[in-house]
Scaffold this motif. Structure first.
Motif, mmCIF file in Angstrom:
data_model
loop_
_atom_site.group_PDB
_atom_site.id
_atom_site.type_symbol
_atom_site.label_atom_id
_atom_site.label_comp_id
_atom_site.label_asym_id
_atom_site.label_seq_id
_atom_site.Cartn_x
_atom_site.Cartn_y
_atom_site.Cartn_z
ATOM 1 N N UNK A 22 -1.684 -12.901 5.864
ATOM 2 C CA UNK A 22 -1.779 -13.260 4.441
ATOM 3 C C UNK A 22 -2.018 -12.008 3.598
ATOM 4 N N UNK A 23 -2.939 -11.155 4.027
ATOM 5 C CA UNK A 23 -3.197 -9.916 3.281
ATOM 6 C C UNK A 23 -1.925 -9.082 3.146
ATOM 7 N N UNK A 24 -1.207 -8.944 4.234
ATOM 8 C CA UNK A 24 0.013 -8.137 4.208
ATOM 9 C C UNK A 24 1.048 -8.719 3.249
ATOM 10 N N UNK A 25 1.259 -10.036 3.310
ATOM 11 C CA UNK A 25 2.270 -10.659 2.446
ATOM 12 C C UNK A 25 1.840 -10.633 0.975
ATOM 13 N N UNK A 26 0.551 -10.792 0.711
ATOM 14 C CA UNK A 26 0.094 -10.741 -0.681
ATOM 15 C C UNK A 26 0.323 -9.347 -1.264
ATOM 16 N N UNK A 27 0.026 -8.321 -0.487
ATOM 17 C CA UNK A 27 0.280 -6.961 -0.965
ATOM 18 C C UNK A 27 1.780 -6.765 -1.205
ATOM 19 N N UNK A 28 2.603 -7.220 -0.293
ATOM 20 C CA UNK A 28 4.055 -7.083 -0.448
ATOM 21 C C UNK A 28 4.557 -7.784 -1.695
ATOM 22 N N UNK A 29 3.881 -8.871 -2.086
ATOM 23 C CA UNK A 29 4.304 -9.631 -3.255
ATOM 24 C C UNK A 29 3.595 -9.195 -4.541
ATOM 25 N N UNK A 30 2.895 -8.060 -4.479
ATOM 26 C CA UNK A 30 2.371 -7.471 -5.705
ATOM 27 C C UNK A 30 0.949 -7.823 -6.072
ATOM 28 N N UNK A 31 0.239 -8.562 -5.227
ATOM 29 C CA UNK A 31 -1.144 -8.929 -5.531
ATOM 30 C C UNK A 31 -2.091 -7.779 -5.235
ATOM 31 N N UNK A 32 -3.257 -7.836 -5.849
ATOM 32 C CA UNK A 32 -4.392 -7.024 -5.437
ATOM 33 C C UNK A 32 -5.307 -7.939 -4.637
ATOM 34 N N UNK A 47 -6.607 -3.725 5.946
ATOM 35 C CA UNK A 47 -6.106 -3.053 4.750
ATOM 36 C C UNK A 47 -5.113 -1.954 5.107
ATOM 37 N N UNK A 48 -5.383 -1.240 6.196
ATOM 38 C CA UNK A 48 -4.471 -0.179 6.615
ATOM 39 C C UNK A 48 -3.124 -0.761 7.047
ATOM 40 N N UNK A 49 -3.161 -1.848 7.805
ATOM 41 C CA UNK A 49 -1.921 -2.489 8.257
ATOM 42 C C UNK A 49 -1.113 -3.005 7.069
ATOM 43 N N UNK A 50 -1.815 -3.511 6.051
ATOM 44 C CA UNK A 50 -1.141 -4.056 4.871
ATOM 45 C C UNK A 50 -0.670 -2.975 3.916
ATOM 46 N N UNK A 51 -1.065 -1.716 4.190
ATOM 47 C CA UNK A 51 -0.763 -0.601 3.296
ATOM 48 C C UNK A 51 -1.206 -0.937 1.876
ATOM 49 N N UNK A 53 -3.739 0.361 0.003
ATOM 50 C CA UNK A 53 -4.081 1.454 -0.897
ATOM 51 C C UNK A 53 -5.103 1.037 -1.930
ATOM 52 N N UNK A 54 -4.875 1.429 -3.175
ATOM 53 C CA UNK A 54 -5.802 1.095 -4.257
ATOM 54 C C UNK A 54 -5.755 -0.377 -4.645
ATOM 55 N N UNK A 55 -4.794 -1.102 -4.132
ATOM 56 C CA UNK A 55 -4.677 -2.532 -4.446
ATOM 57 C C UNK A 55 -5.492 -3.411 -3.498
ATOM 58 N N UNK A 56 -6.248 -2.788 -2.600
ATOM 59 C CA UNK A 56 -7.059 -3.554 -1.658
ATOM 60 C C UNK A 56 -8.499 -3.108 -1.664
ATOM 61 N N UNK A 57 -9.386 -4.048 -1.437
ATOM 62 C CA UNK A 57 -10.815 -3.790 -1.294
ATOM 63 C C UNK A 57 -11.306 -4.532 -0.065
ATOM 64 N N UNK A 58 -11.955 -3.852 0.837
ATOM 65 C CA UNK A 58 -12.525 -4.480 2.024
ATOM 66 C C UNK A 58 -13.996 -4.766 1.824
#
Length: 254
Positions: A22-32, A47-51, A53-58
């Motif tokens: 889910x994290x990966x697909x959300x990032x791919x679709x432009x979500x933070x 977060x690393x697998x989803x790439x 970057x600044x659009x993710x917070x763990x």
């Protein structure tokens, strides 16, 4: 345009197989995204697998602890300024589960606390922020266990049935705030954890055999989570949507 552009999502269980997808697909679709789980190292791997970057917070977050949940939502607003989507993925059964006459009391309360109360807490503290953002989506995680007779899982069945019922009532309650509330009911999903269980338990392997199109993959659940967060599901609410390879219609016939 990306389907989730501009949206902010809080995703629990982010270190598990479904959560990572889910994290990966959300990032791919432009979500933070805020990737929340109880393991800091695993969240950073997600977060690393989803790439992201600044659009993710763990975040380390225990969804059974009100203070931890409140802090996680507050950190989300501090970092991204809003919240549009809550994905309640954290949960799970254990080998201690069983028939109601045999399952230990402590396993019942463990799974109720994690799967049902954890969902309740995240909704309690996230929904006001989603309302302040002008509406959005709550995506809960039910199970095939809530929709069919899955034996030897009475504790888990009770918890996931509760999630399904709570989803429907919240959909009515928060519709005036333009908040959609739905649940996904996965079939057997081939996460690393599920594959280990299949190797140990014959009844789980046999369950996999009656999935009409074969067992699900984490990406199958993630694609439904994208749909439920996106504007194309703007009039879908109060639903428990099966992503189960037909097991809930076929399994009962066995």
């Amino acid at each position: 345009m990306a389907r989730l552009a501009g949206k902010v999502a809080f995703i629990t269980g982010a270190a598990g197989g479904i959560g990572r997808a889910v994290c990966r697909r959300y990032i791919e679709e432009g979500a933070r995204i805020v990737a929340a789980d109880i393991s800091a190292d695993s969240v950073e791997e997600t977060l690393a697998e989803a790439e992201a970057g600044d659009n993710g917070l763990g975040l380390v977050c225990d969804i059974t602890d009100p203070d931890s949940v409140k802090a996680g939502i507050a950190r989300t607003i501090e970092r991204f300024g809003r919240l549009d989507t809550l994905c309640n993925i954290a949960g799970g059964s254990s080998r201690a589960d069983g028939r109601v006459t045999e399952a230990p009391d402590e396993e019942f309360w463990r799974v109720i606390k994690l799967d049902l109360y954890g969902t309740f807490l995240c909704c309690k503290y996230a929904i006001p922020e989603i309302a302040r953002a002008g509406g959005g989506s709550v995506i809960n995680m039910s199970s095939m266990a809530a929709l069919m007779a899955l034996t030897e899982r009475d504790c888990y069945t009770a918890a996931k049935g509760g999630v399904a019922s709570m989803t429907r009532s919240m959909a009515v309650e928060y519709a005036p705030d333009r908040i959609r509330v739905n649940a996904i009911a996965p079939g057997l999903v081939l996460t690393p954890r599920a594959e280990r269980i299949m190797a140990e338990r014959e009844e789980i392997r046999l369950l996999a055999d009656i999935h009409l199109l074969g067992p699900c993959q984490p990406i199958d659940i993630a694609e439904m989570a994208v749909y439920l967060a996106a504007e194309e599901s703007r009039v879908v609410t109060g639903q428990v949507l099966s992503v189960d390879s037909g097991v809930t219609i076929h399994g009962g016939a066995q």
